[in-house]
Design a protein around this motif. Structure first.
Motif, PDB file in Angstrom:
ATOM      1  N   PRO A 155     -18.074 -34.732  17.811  1.00  0.00           N
ATOM      2  CA  PRO A 155     -17.707 -33.418  18.358  1.00  0.00           C
ATOM      3  C   PRO A 155     -18.881 -32.451  18.231  1.00  0.00           C
ATOM      4  N   VAL A 156     -18.899 -31.459  19.077  1.00  0.00           N
ATOM      5  CA  VAL A 156     -19.934 -30.432  19.036  1.00  0.00           C
ATOM      6  C   VAL A 156     -19.427 -29.292  18.168  1.00  0.00           C
ATOM      7  N   PHE A 157     -20.185 -28.972  17.120  1.00  0.00           N
ATOM      8  CA  PHE A 157     -19.807 -27.893  16.216  1.00  0.00           C
ATOM      9  C   PHE A 157     -20.571 -26.631  16.567  1.00  0.00           C
ATOM     10  N   GLU A 158     -19.973 -25.514  16.228  1.00  0.00           N
ATOM     11  CA  GLU A 158     -20.681 -24.247  16.274  1.00  0.00           C
ATOM     12  C   GLU A 158     -20.515 -23.581  14.919  1.00  0.00           C
ATOM     13  N   VAL A 159     -21.462 -22.732  14.592  1.00  0.00           N
ATOM     14  CA  VAL A 159     -21.497 -22.076  13.293  1.00  0.00           C
ATOM     15  C   VAL A 159     -21.516 -20.572  13.503  1.00  0.00           C
ATOM     16  N   LYS A 160     -20.872 -19.853  12.620  1.00  0.00           N
ATOM     17  CA  LYS A 160     -20.886 -18.390  12.663  1.00  0.00           C
ATOM     18  C   LYS A 160     -21.056 -17.885  11.237  1.00  0.00           C
ATOM     19  N   ILE A 161     -21.901 -16.886  11.070  1.00  0.00           N
ATOM     20  CA  ILE A 161     -22.155 -16.308   9.757  1.00  0.00           C
ATOM     21  C   ILE A 161     -21.667 -14.864   9.746  1.00  0.00           C
ATOM     22  N   ILE A 162     -20.886 -14.540   8.730  1.00  0.00           N
ATOM     23  CA  ILE A 162     -20.432 -13.171   8.489  1.00  0.00           C
ATOM     24  C   ILE A 162     -21.110 -12.737   7.189  1.00  0.00           C
ATOM     25  N   THR A 163     -21.726 -11.566   7.191  1.00  0.00           N
ATOM     26  CA  THR A 163     -22.460 -11.099   6.011  1.00  0.00           C
ATOM     27  C   THR A 163     -21.839  -9.816   5.479  1.00  0.00           C
ATOM     28  N   SER A 164     -21.575  -9.795   4.180  1.00  0.00           N
ATOM     29  CA  SER A 164     -21.153  -8.551   3.542  1.00  0.00           C
ATOM     30  C   SER A 164     -22.288  -8.069   2.654  1.00  0.00           C
ATOM     31  N   ILE A 165     -22.582  -6.787   2.768  1.00  0.00           N
ATOM     32  CA  ILE A 165     -23.599  -6.140   1.952  1.00  0.00           C
ATOM     33  C   ILE A 165     -22.876  -5.031   1.197  1.00  0.00           C
ATOM     34  N   GLU A 166     -22.845  -5.153  -0.120  1.00  0.00           N
ATOM     35  CA  GLU A 166     -22.137  -4.166  -0.932  1.00  0.00           C
ATOM     36  C   GLU A 166     -23.133  -3.490  -1.858  1.00  0.00           C
ATOM     37  N   SER A 167     -23.152  -2.192  -1.793  1.00  0.00           N
ATOM     38  CA  SER A 167     -24.098  -1.403  -2.564  1.00  0.00           C
ATOM     39  C   SER A 167     -23.747  -1.419  -4.043  1.00  0.00           C
ATOM     40  N   ILE A 168     -24.767  -1.612  -4.871  1.00  0.00           N
ATOM     41  CA  ILE A 168     -24.585  -1.491  -6.317  1.00  0.00           C
ATOM     42  C   ILE A 168     -25.473  -0.356  -6.836  1.00  0.00           C
ATOM     43  N   ILE A 169     -25.583   0.674  -5.994  1.00  0.00           N
ATOM     44  CA  ILE A 169     -26.350   1.862  -6.365  1.00  0.00           C
ATOM     45  C   ILE A 169     -25.400   2.861  -7.014  1.00  0.00           C
ATOM     46  N   PRO A 170     -25.728   3.341  -8.216  1.00  0.00           N
ATOM     47  CA  PRO A 170     -24.851   4.304  -8.893  1.00  0.00           C
ATOM     48  C   PRO A 170     -24.623   5.570  -8.073  1.00  0.00           C
ATOM     49  N   ASN A 171     -23.563   6.268  -8.397  1.00  0.00           N
ATOM     50  CA  ASN A 171     -23.182   7.540  -7.792  1.00  0.00           C
ATOM     51  C   ASN A 171     -22.691   7.410  -6.356  1.00  0.00           C
ATOM     52  N   PHE A 204     -19.793   1.525  -6.767  1.00  0.00           N
ATOM     53  CA  PHE A 204     -19.899   2.628  -7.721  1.00  0.00           C
ATOM     54  C   PHE A 204     -19.589   3.966  -7.055  1.00  0.00           C
ATOM     55  N   ASN A 205     -19.064   4.897  -7.856  1.00  0.00           N
ATOM     56  CA  ASN A 205     -19.009   6.292  -7.464  1.00  0.00           C
ATOM     57  C   ASN A 205     -19.579   7.096  -8.624  1.00  0.00           C
ATOM     58  N   VAL A 206     -19.409   8.387  -8.609  1.00  0.00           N
ATOM     59  CA  VAL A 206     -19.985   9.239  -9.652  1.00  0.00           C
ATOM     60  C   VAL A 206     -19.475   8.847 -11.039  1.00  0.00           C
ATOM     61  N   GLY A 207     -18.229   8.366 -11.121  1.00  0.00           N
ATOM     62  CA  GLY A 207     -17.637   8.006 -12.403  1.00  0.00           C
ATOM     63  C   GLY A 207     -17.968   6.609 -12.880  1.00  0.00           C
ATOM     64  N   GLY A 208     -18.680   5.819 -12.077  1.00  0.00           N
ATOM     65  CA  GLY A 208     -19.011   4.441 -12.459  1.00  0.00           C
ATOM     66  C   GLY A 208     -18.394   3.447 -11.497  1.00  0.00           C
ATOM     67  N   ILE A 209     -18.040   2.268 -12.017  1.00  0.00           N
ATOM     68  CA  ILE A 209     -17.440   1.227 -11.166  1.00  0.00           C
ATOM     69  C   ILE A 209     -16.098   1.729 -10.657  1.00  0.00           C
ATOM     70  N   ARG A 210     -15.884   1.585  -9.370  1.00  0.00           N
ATOM     71  CA  ARG A 210     -14.647   2.038  -8.729  1.00  0.00           C
ATOM     72  C   ARG A 210     -13.847   0.803  -8.323  1.00  0.00           C
TER      73      ARG A 210
END
Length: 174
Positions: free
Chosen positions: A24-40, A92-98
């Motif tokens: 069979p012929v396969f196809e591939v798809k990539i989904i990317t999540s980028i989550e910020s770990i910058i404080p505040n 993160f938010n101002v108080g830390g990990i949310r």
């Protein structure tokens, strides 16, 4: 980064393996999540996906002893302008990990993955990475996850593209 490269190589091998007349012929798809770990909470977090098709060979050069010409592709030629961008919340938010933000992101990712499964995609690999400078007073960083899906290309799409098609039945799909 090595894990991502390895996953891409494995996917390419699986894809080329699937190109045979009896497979069979396969196809591939990539989904990317980028989550910020910058404080505040000042970072940006997103879920990115695209249906755009690109031929990597158009932007690839082969280096040899005799030929060291590097690829001269213009970045604007490579850049995809048609993609889906789903807003995610920062860790993160101002108080830390949310923790509510993490739960909200999980719900959004679950929704996307469930939709992909309903559309006939199988989750093949998940690859993660963290980028952070790590120096004194470091305030930069992202957590990136790539969800790599595969499916048997629908017969009508494979036929239109000229790919050989053998539609699997029952247990052959897994």
């Amino acid at each position: 980064m090595k894990k991502i490269a390895l996953a891409v190589v494995v996917i390419m091998m699986l894809s080329s393996f699937a190109q045979g007349q009896d497979k069979p012929v396969f196809e591939v798809k990539i989904i990317t999540s980028i989550e910020s770990i910058i404080p505040n909470g000042i970072g940006r977090s997103r879920l990115i996906s695209t249906d755009s098709e690109v031929d990597y060979r158009e932007f690839t050069s082969t280096q040899t002893e005799e030929n060291g010409d590097r690829n001269k592709s213009d970045r604007d030629e490579i850049r995809i302008k048609d993609y889906d961008e789903t807003k995610l919340l920062n860790f993160f938010n101002v108080g830390g990990i949310r923790f509510q933000n993490i739960a909200s992101n999980d719900a959004l990712l679950t929704s996307k993955i469930n939709q992909m499964l309903m559309d006939g995609w199988d989750l093949a690999f998940v690859v993660t990475g963290v980028e952070s400078y790590g120096g004194t007073d470091d305030s930069n960083g992202i957590f990136i996850t790539r969800y790599i899906f595969k499916r048997v290309k629908p017969a009508e799409e494979a036929t239109e593209s000229g790919d050989p098609v053998e539609v699997p039945t029952g247990s052959e799909q897994n």
